[in-house]
Design a protein around this motif. Structure first.
Motif, short mmCIF file in Angstrom:
data_model
loop_
_atom_site.label_atom_id
_atom_site.label_comp_id
_atom_site.label_asym_id
_atom_site.label_seq_id
_atom_site.Cartn_x
_atom_site.Cartn_y
_atom_site.Cartn_z
N VAL A 154 -77.51 5.17 -25.15
CA VAL A 154 -76.99 4.40 -26.08
C VAL A 154 -75.50 5.07 -26.44
O VAL A 154 -74.68 4.19 -26.57
CB VAL A 154 -77.88 4.13 -27.21
N HIS A 203 -80.54 -2.62 -28.13
CA HIS A 203 -80.18 -2.09 -27.07
C HIS A 203 -80.99 -2.10 -25.82
O HIS A 203 -80.33 -1.99 -24.76
CB HIS A 203 -80.09 -0.47 -27.38
N SER A 209 -76.18 -0.49 -33.42
CA SER A 209 -77.01 -1.66 -33.28
C SER A 209 -76.61 -2.78 -33.99
O SER A 209 -76.67 -4.05 -33.75
CB SER A 209 -78.41 -1.68 -33.45
N MET A 228 -78.44 5.27 -32.87
CA MET A 228 -78.95 4.02 -32.32
C MET A 228 -78.80 2.74 -33.32
O MET A 228 -78.48 1.82 -33.04
CB MET A 228 -80.31 4.23 -31.66
N HIS A 262 -71.77 3.36 -26.00
CA HIS A 262 -70.98 2.85 -26.88
C HIS A 262 -69.99 3.98 -27.62
O HIS A 262 -69.58 4.33 -28.71
CB HIS A 262 -71.79 2.86 -28.17
#
Length: 500
Positions: free
Chosen positions: A232, A351, A330, A326, A236
């Motif tokens: 993740v 995700h 999101s 995370m 990102h």
């Protein structure tokens, strides 16, 4: 009004009063300051001896059958640490305190590593053998043998049994129930049955079976979870600077938290420290109970202290940070996604699609299940100190499993608040003891450092060099080489010696 509602109505005013004093005024200031003080006195041991933390993670005991291995001790302490606090507690901290709460979790963990080092080093030093020749110890023993305050040791043991033997197991079941309901719509009763069925065979097998189970489950689950979080973060990567900036600005009240929630300095700090302590347990006096059961490698109390300091690093600076990032990436924070496990599951759904919530439910099952096992291991050590024999330990096991079932049905707020109150009382007792014994911990650290500087890659504690400790320690543990003394001799008086 059913039994659950009646219990919550009775407990709420008492729990709120305890939390109001401890968490709004006392611990939120004392815990970080104690960690800062130990960091300064020990030369920031959490930084300069970080490589030694890794080297101390060996799988064997060097032939000393009285103890479990350092790796097993870390896995068992992580079994208690790595649980709903990492997946659910982080979400609660973000929801109430905003992104800034994560910064204060980091601060609490960094300085808490030194506190964790001190308490586990002391637990190793003052450990004893039980009637089976196995090492036992923890805050109760360094309070009794180091401070000579048996009443404090007894009070701490009672708090530990209530907190870890009962309340915290209910917290794990509560959060898991929410996650399973969101993922699959399973009624709480079935979740309670599954958890009890998972935990009962291990709990009834005692501490060593708990350690073996934790050694197998926890590393695998933690690595899988961190691997997903890394994916993740990498996907990102361009958003990382902005996320870090948001956390820092919110930490000092320079920006309101997401969704218009109060994100000022006081709220961020309070929730960050509180949720951080619940997750990593530094200074609470819990992990030392399992640290004392290990045969350290090298054979020096400081080496096991370093292992448990590493546990704080893994728990908060790795796993809690993974959860926070995370959730932040999101975009569900501040929406109608809910709080607690629901918020984490919604973030995972963003995700990873439909299987995200399912993964969190599965991860929580193992994290919560192993936390229940680790919590029980702590409580059993406290019960042994209080003189509990077969019948008392049997009641503890049954009571712990009963609290798992109760936690599956209870309301989230009262369960978490009760956990905070129990944790706060334990921490106050333990912090008093470690501060009073800080001189001993500092001398042990200097001895460990001096041997390393002299070129000894495996420092060894020699009790004869510390005559000032008197009969407060079991010198037979620290004079014979590992494996030379099994501790089986003198079993008839071992239990009384453990309490004395």
């Amino acid at each position: 009004m059913d039994v659950v509602q009646w219990t919550e109505t009775l407990l709420s005013p008492i729990v709120d009063a305890i939390n109001g004093v401890l968490w709004n005024y006392v611990l939120v200031a004392v815990l970080p300051l104690v960690g800062v003080w130990f960091s300064l006195r020990l030369g920031f041991i959490q930084v300069r001896r970080f490589p030694n933390m890794i080297r101390g993670l060996v799988r064997g005991t060097g032939g000393d059958n009285a103890g479990i291995s350092p790796l097993q001790s870390l896995a068992t302490s992580l079994a208690s640490r790595v649980g709903t606090g990492n997946l659910v507690g982080v979400a609660l901290a973000l929801g109430v305190g905003g992104p800034g709460a994560i910064f204060w979790m980091w601060v609490a963990a960094f300085f808490g590593m030194s506190t964790a080092y001190v308490e586990s080093t002391l637990a190793q030093l003052y450990k004893r053998r039980d009637v089976h020749g196995h090492y036992r110890g923890g805050p109760a023993l360094y309070m009794a043998h180091g401070l000579g305050r048996r009443w404090l040791a007894a009070a701490f043991s009672i708090c530990l049994i209530l907190a870890f033997g009962f309340v915290f197991s209910a917290v794990q079941a509560n959060s898991l129930t929410e996650a399973v309901t969101v993922a699959w719509g399973v009624p709480p009763g079935w979740t309670a049955i599954a958890l009890v069925a998972f935990a009962a065979p291990v709990i009834f097998g005692g501490l060593r079976r708990v350690a073996r189970a934790a050694e197998l489950i926890i590393p695998a689950m933690a690595l899988v979870y961190l691997a997903l979080a890394l994916w993740v973060v990498v996907s990102h990567i361009t958003e990382v600077p902005a996320a870090i900036g948001l956390i820092l600005r919110s930490a000092f009240g320079l920006e309101q938290a997401a969704g218009g929630m109060l994100g000022g300095l006081a709220v961020a700090l309070l929730n960050g420290v509180k949720r951080g302590l619940f997750s990593n347990e530094a200074g609470m006096g819990s992990a030392p109970n399992i640290a004392a059961s290990a045969t350290p490698s090298p054979h020096h109390p400081a080496s096991q202290g370093l292992v448990q300091a590493f546990g704080v690093f893994v728990d908060t600076l790795l796993i809690c940070t993974a959860t926070a990032l995370m959730i932040l990436f999101s975009g569900v924070l501040g929406t109608e996604a809910g709080d607690g496990a629901a918020l984490t599951q919604q973030a995972m759904a963003i995700h990873f699609g439909d299987w995200g919530p399912t993964f969190i439910a599965v991860a929580l099952f193992f994290f919560a299940g192993t936390s229940i096992l680790g919590n029980y291991a702590y409580a059993e050590s406290a019960m042994v100190y209080l003189g509990g024999r077969t019948r008392a330990i049997l009641l503890l096991r049954i009571g712990s499993l009963a609290m798992v079932a109760w936690g599956a049905f209870a309301q989230l707020d009262i369960v978490w608040n009760t956990a905070d109150a129990a944790m706060g009382l334990m921490a106050m007792f333990n912090l008093f003891a470690v501060l009073m014994l800080s001189g001993v911990a500092i001398r042990l650290t200097r001895d460990y450092d001096a041997q390393l500087r002299a070129g000894n890659a495996s420092p060894r504690f020699d009790a004869a060099a510390f005559p000032e400790l008197g009969e407060g320690i079991d010198r037979s543990i620290w004079t014979a080489a590992p494996g030379e003394a099994t501790g089986r001799e003198g079993d008839g008086v071992a239990a009384d010696a453990l309490r004395r």
